[in-house]
Design a protein around this motif. Structure first.
Motif, PDB file in Angstrom:
ATOM      1  N   PRO A 154       0.871  -1.263   0.137  1.00  0.00           N
ATOM      2  CA  PRO A 154       0.054   0.189   0.130  1.00  0.00           C
ATOM      3  C   PRO A 154       0.662   1.077  -0.040  1.00  0.00           C
ATOM      4  O   PRO A 154       0.533   2.290  -0.589  1.00  0.00           O
ATOM      5  N   GLY A 155       2.045   1.260   0.814  1.00  0.00           N
ATOM      6  CA  GLY A 155       2.834   2.301   0.754  1.00  0.00           C
ATOM      7  C   GLY A 155       3.692   2.772  -0.727  1.00  0.00           C
ATOM      8  O   GLY A 155       3.488   3.990  -0.930  1.00  0.00           O
ATOM      9  N   ARG A 156       3.661   1.486  -1.228  1.00  0.00           N
ATOM     10  CA  ARG A 156       4.490   1.808  -2.631  1.00  0.00           C
ATOM     11  C   ARG A 156       3.133   2.301  -3.776  1.00  0.00           C
ATOM     12  O   ARG A 156       3.540   3.299  -4.355  1.00  0.00           O
ATOM     13  N   VAL A 157       2.079   1.727  -3.586  1.00  0.00           N
ATOM     14  CA  VAL A 157       1.133   2.363  -4.239  1.00  0.00           C
ATOM     15  C   VAL A 157       0.984   4.058  -3.791  1.00  0.00           C
ATOM     16  O   VAL A 157       0.813   4.679  -4.965  1.00  0.00           O
ATOM     17  N   PHE A 158       1.004   4.418  -2.873  1.00  0.00           N
ATOM     18  CA  PHE A 158       0.885   5.782  -2.437  1.00  0.00           C
ATOM     19  C   PHE A 158       2.067   6.424  -2.945  1.00  0.00           C
ATOM     20  O   PHE A 158       1.869   7.553  -3.435  1.00  0.00           O
ATOM     21  N   ALA A 159       3.151   5.839  -2.794  1.00  0.00           N
ATOM     22  CA  ALA A 159       4.713   6.496  -3.338  1.00  0.00           C
ATOM     23  C   ALA A 159       4.670   6.862  -4.633  1.00  0.00           C
ATOM     24  O   ALA A 159       4.834   7.938  -5.119  1.00  0.00           O
ATOM     25  N   VAL A 160       4.260   5.774  -5.547  1.00  0.00           N
ATOM     26  CA  VAL A 160       4.353   5.888  -7.082  1.00  0.00           C
ATOM     27  C   VAL A 160       3.300   6.403  -7.710  1.00  0.00           C
ATOM     28  O   VAL A 160       3.180   6.524  -8.893  1.00  0.00           O
ATOM     29  N   GLY A 161       1.883   6.389  -7.084  1.00  0.00           N
ATOM     30  CA  GLY A 161       0.649   6.788  -7.340  1.00  0.00           C
ATOM     31  C   GLY A 161       0.199   5.887  -8.466  1.00  0.00           C
ATOM     32  O   GLY A 161      -0.742   6.249  -9.525  1.00  0.00           O
ATOM     33  N   ARG A 162       0.630   4.489  -8.587  1.00  0.00           N
ATOM     34  CA  ARG A 162       0.007   3.634  -9.521  1.00  0.00           C
ATOM     35  C   ARG A 162      -0.635   2.496  -8.828  1.00  0.00           C
ATOM     36  O   ARG A 162      -0.199   1.848  -7.659  1.00  0.00           O
ATOM     37  N   ALA A 163      -1.807   1.765  -9.293  1.00  0.00           N
ATOM     38  CA  ALA A 163      -2.613   0.761  -8.726  1.00  0.00           C
ATOM     39  C   ALA A 163      -1.556  -0.534  -8.896  1.00  0.00           C
ATOM     40  O   ALA A 163      -0.856  -0.570  -9.570  1.00  0.00           O
ATOM     41  N   HIS A 164      -2.037  -1.364  -7.818  1.00  0.00           N
ATOM     42  CA  HIS A 164      -1.418  -2.847  -7.780  1.00  0.00           C
ATOM     43  C   HIS A 164      -2.514  -3.738  -7.757  1.00  0.00           C
ATOM     44  O   HIS A 164      -3.448  -3.694  -6.844  1.00  0.00           O
ATOM     45  N   TYR A 165      -2.300  -4.545  -8.867  1.00  0.00           N
ATOM     46  CA  TYR A 165      -3.265  -5.735  -8.887  1.00  0.00           C
ATOM     47  C   TYR A 165      -2.471  -7.136  -8.806  1.00  0.00           C
ATOM     48  O   TYR A 165      -3.359  -8.113  -9.109  1.00  0.00           O
ATOM     49  N   GLY A 166      -1.375  -7.198  -8.509  1.00  0.00           N
ATOM     50  CA  GLY A 166      -0.418  -8.484  -8.349  1.00  0.00           C
ATOM     51  C   GLY A 166      -1.142  -9.568  -7.652  1.00  0.00           C
ATOM     52  O   GLY A 166      -0.885 -10.531  -7.600  1.00  0.00           O
ATOM     53  N   ASP A 167      -1.604  -9.056  -6.318  1.00  0.00           N
ATOM     54  CA  ASP A 167      -2.435  -9.957  -5.433  1.00  0.00           C
ATOM     55  C   ASP A 167      -3.691 -10.098  -5.650  1.00  0.00           C
ATOM     56  O   ASP A 167      -4.691  -9.354  -5.761  1.00  0.00           O
ATOM     57  N   PRO A 168      -4.183 -11.493  -6.032  1.00  0.00           N
ATOM     58  CA  PRO A 168      -5.791 -11.629  -6.524  1.00  0.00           C
ATOM     59  C   PRO A 168      -6.435 -11.504  -5.396  1.00  0.00           C
ATOM     60  O   PRO A 168      -7.867 -11.393  -5.793  1.00  0.00           O
ATOM     61  N   THR A 169      -5.982 -11.461  -4.179  1.00  0.00           N
ATOM     62  CA  THR A 169      -7.101 -11.370  -2.987  1.00  0.00           C
ATOM     63  C   THR A 169      -6.884  -9.657  -2.606  1.00  0.00           C
ATOM     64  O   THR A 169      -7.975  -9.428  -1.609  1.00  0.00           O
TER      65      THR A 169
END
Length: 425
Positions: A72-87
Motif C-alpha cells: 500500500p505504501g508503494r502504491v501511495f508513493a508511486v501513484g499507480r494501482a497494484h493488481y498483483g495480489d488476487p485477493t
C-alpha cells in the motif's frame, strides 16, 4: 454481478449530503456493486509515515500501514494501482496531483478479471469527495493526526495550499516539519494565466508568536498578489505590514514569479537562504541572495533587487528555510547544502516523483537530527517542464478527440440500448 455504474450513481447521490465520517460507510455500501467484499479508505498521516484507515459503520477492522516497505505504501508513493495480489487491489487516492492516501478493494473473484478503468474512476471520485467534504467536519483530521496538534501548527496548516499542484507546464510541491508543533515556516503558491506565483516565509522565533507573524505575512502576501501588485511592490507591502504589526520582530522570505510560457523566473530573497537551480539532477547554480533585508526591520534601505533567471526545460528550483540545512547531529554536523543537493539529485536520477522526493527529504532531515528538529524545516520544489506541456498540446488535442475519459467510458457503457440506437452521444 458487478455494476460499477450503479456504484457510481449511489456514491454521487449520497455524496451530496455526506459528512466526512460517512465516507468509509459509503465505500462499504457500494462494495457489492464492485464485486468486492470490502472497500476501505486509508489517509496519509501528517508526518507521511503511515496510511491510516478511516472507520465508520460497517467498516472492517484495519491497522495503520507504514508507507515504507509495504505494498500500500508503494502504491501511495508511486501513484499507480497494484493488481498483483488476487485477493487485494490497492488504488491511489489522488486529487489532481495531491496524494491523499490509498483505497483497498477486496474482490470476490480474482483481481486480474477486474475492469481496472472502473476501479480507477471510483477511486478518483472518492478522492474528490474527501477533498470536498473534509471542511464540513473533523473526521478526516482525526484520522490523519497521530498525536495532538499544537495551536501554532493548527494556524499554519489551516493556511497552507495543497502540498502538490501540477499543470502541463509546471509542478510545485512542498513539505514542512515538524507537523504538530511548528510555527514560523510556511509557503504559498498560485497560478494566474501563465504566471506561477511563489512565496516562502520563515518568521522569527517559535510557537504562537511566530505563527501569528506568519499568518499576517501570508495574508498580506495574498492580498498584495490579488490586488495585482507586481513582485517589487508585493515585497514592500508585506514588509510594511510586518513592521507595523510586529515592531520588534521580523521574517525572512522569498517571493518569486515563474512565467511558464517562457521559463523566466523573477525572484526576491529577503534575508532568506538562496534558492538552488538543479538541472539533470545536478546543482548548476545558486541563485543570488539575499537581495533585500528581512521583512519588518523598518529600516530605510534601497528597494528590493529582483533577480531574473532563464530556466531550461526540465529545470528545478528548490526553495528552503534555514531549518533544512541547519539540522544537525549530536556532534554538531549540519545537514548542509551539499547533502541537500546530493539527496535531491539522487532522487531525480532514480526518477522519483517530486512529492515523493520531498517526503523522503524531510524524513532524511529528521533522521539526521534523530527525529528532534531544533527549527522548522520547509522546502518547496518547482519544476518547469514545457517539453511535456505546450509543445505536446497539438498532439494531445488530436488524441483527446478520439479518447474518452474513464468516467465517460463508464457511463457510456451503461446507456440503455434504446438510447444507443438513437445515436445519442
Amino acid at each position: 454481478m458487478a455494476d460499477p455504474y450503479r456504484a457510481l450513481r449511489r456514491l454521487l447521490a449520497a455524496g451530496h449530503h455526506a459528512r466526512p465520517e460517512d465516507l468509509p460507510t459509503l465505500a462499504m455500501r457500494i462494495a457489492a456493486d464492485l464485486a468486492a467484499e470490502a472497500v476501505v479508505l486509508y489517509l496519509i498521516d501528517y508526518g507521511q509515515h503511515h496510511l491510516i484507515p478511516m472507520f465508520g459503520a460497517g467498516t472492517p477492522a484495519r491497522d495503520p500501514v507504514a508507507v515504507d516497505g509495504t505494498m500500500p505504501g508503494r502504491v501511495f508513493a508511486v501513484g499507480r494501482a497494484h493488481y498483483g495480489d488476487p485477493t487485494r487491489v490497492w488504488l491511489p487516492l489522488i486529487d489532481g496531483t495531491e496524494r491523499l492516501g490509498v483505497l483497498e478493494l477486496v474482490p470476490r473473484t480474482s483481481s486480474r478479471r477486474r475492469r481496472r478503468t472502473d476501479d480507477t474512476t471510483l477511486a478518483s471520485v472518492f478522492a474528490e469527495l474527501i477533498v470536498a467534504r473534509r471542511l464540513y467536519g473533523d473526521a478526516i483530521e482525526h484520522t490523519r493526526r497521530r498525536e495532538p496538534m499544537q495551536v501554532a501548527a493548527e494556524i499554519v496548516w489551516s493556511l497552507l495550499p495543497p502540498l502538490t499542484f501540477a499543470t502541463d507546464m509546471v509542478t510545485v510541491t512542498g513539505i514542512l516539519e515538524p507537523c504538530y508543533d511548528m510555527g514560523g515556516d510556511t509557503f504559498d503558491y498560485a497560478v494566474h494565466g501563465n504566471i506561477l506565483h511563489l512565496a516562502m516565509f520563515d518568521a522569527m522565533g517559535h510557537g504562537m508568536a511566530a505563527s501569528t507573524l506568519t499568518a499576517v505575512a501570508l495574508s498580506a502576501y495574498r492580498n498584495a498578489r490579488r490586488c495585482g501588485l507586481d513582485l517589487l511592490d508585493t515585497c514592500k507591502s508585506v514588509d510594511k505590514w510586518i513592521a507595523s504589526q510586529f515592531p520588534a520582530r521580523f521574517a525572512t522570505a522569498t517571493f518569486a514569479e515563474l512565467d511558464t510560457s517562457t521559463g523566466v523566473l523573477r525572484l526576491i530573497s529577503a534575508g532568506h537562504p538562496a534558492a538552488l537551480l538543479l538541472r539533470d539532477g545536478r546543482h548548476v547554480k545558486t541563485l543570488p541572495g539575499p537581495t533585500y533585508l528581512p521583512l519588518g526591520l523598518g529600516l530605510e534601505t534601497a528597494a528590493p533587487v529582483v533577480v531574473e533567471e532563464a530556466l531550461e526545460p526540465g529545470d528545478q528550483v528548490l526553495l528552503y528555510t534555514d531549518g533544512v540545512i541547519e539540522a544537525r547531529t549530536d556532534t554538531g554536523e549540519f545537514f548542509g547544502v551539499e547533502r541537500l543537493v546530493e539527496f535531491i539529485g539522487r532522487a531525480l536520477a532514480d526518477k522519483v516523483s517530486a512529492p515523493e522526493t520531498m517526503r523522503r527529504l524531510i524524513h532524511a532531515i529528521l533522521a539526521h537530527q534523530h527525529e528532534q528538529l531544533q527549527d522548522d524545516a520547509t522546502a518547496l520544489l518547482v519544476r518547469w517542464h514545457p517539453d511535456t506541456g505546450a509543445t505536446a498540446q497539438p498532439h494531445r488535442a488530436a488524441a483527446a478527440v478520439r479518447r474518452l475519459s474513464p468516467l465517460r467510458n463508464l457511463l457510456r457503457r451503461r446507456k440503455p440500448a434504446a438510447v444507443r440506437r438513437r445515436g445519442t452521444p
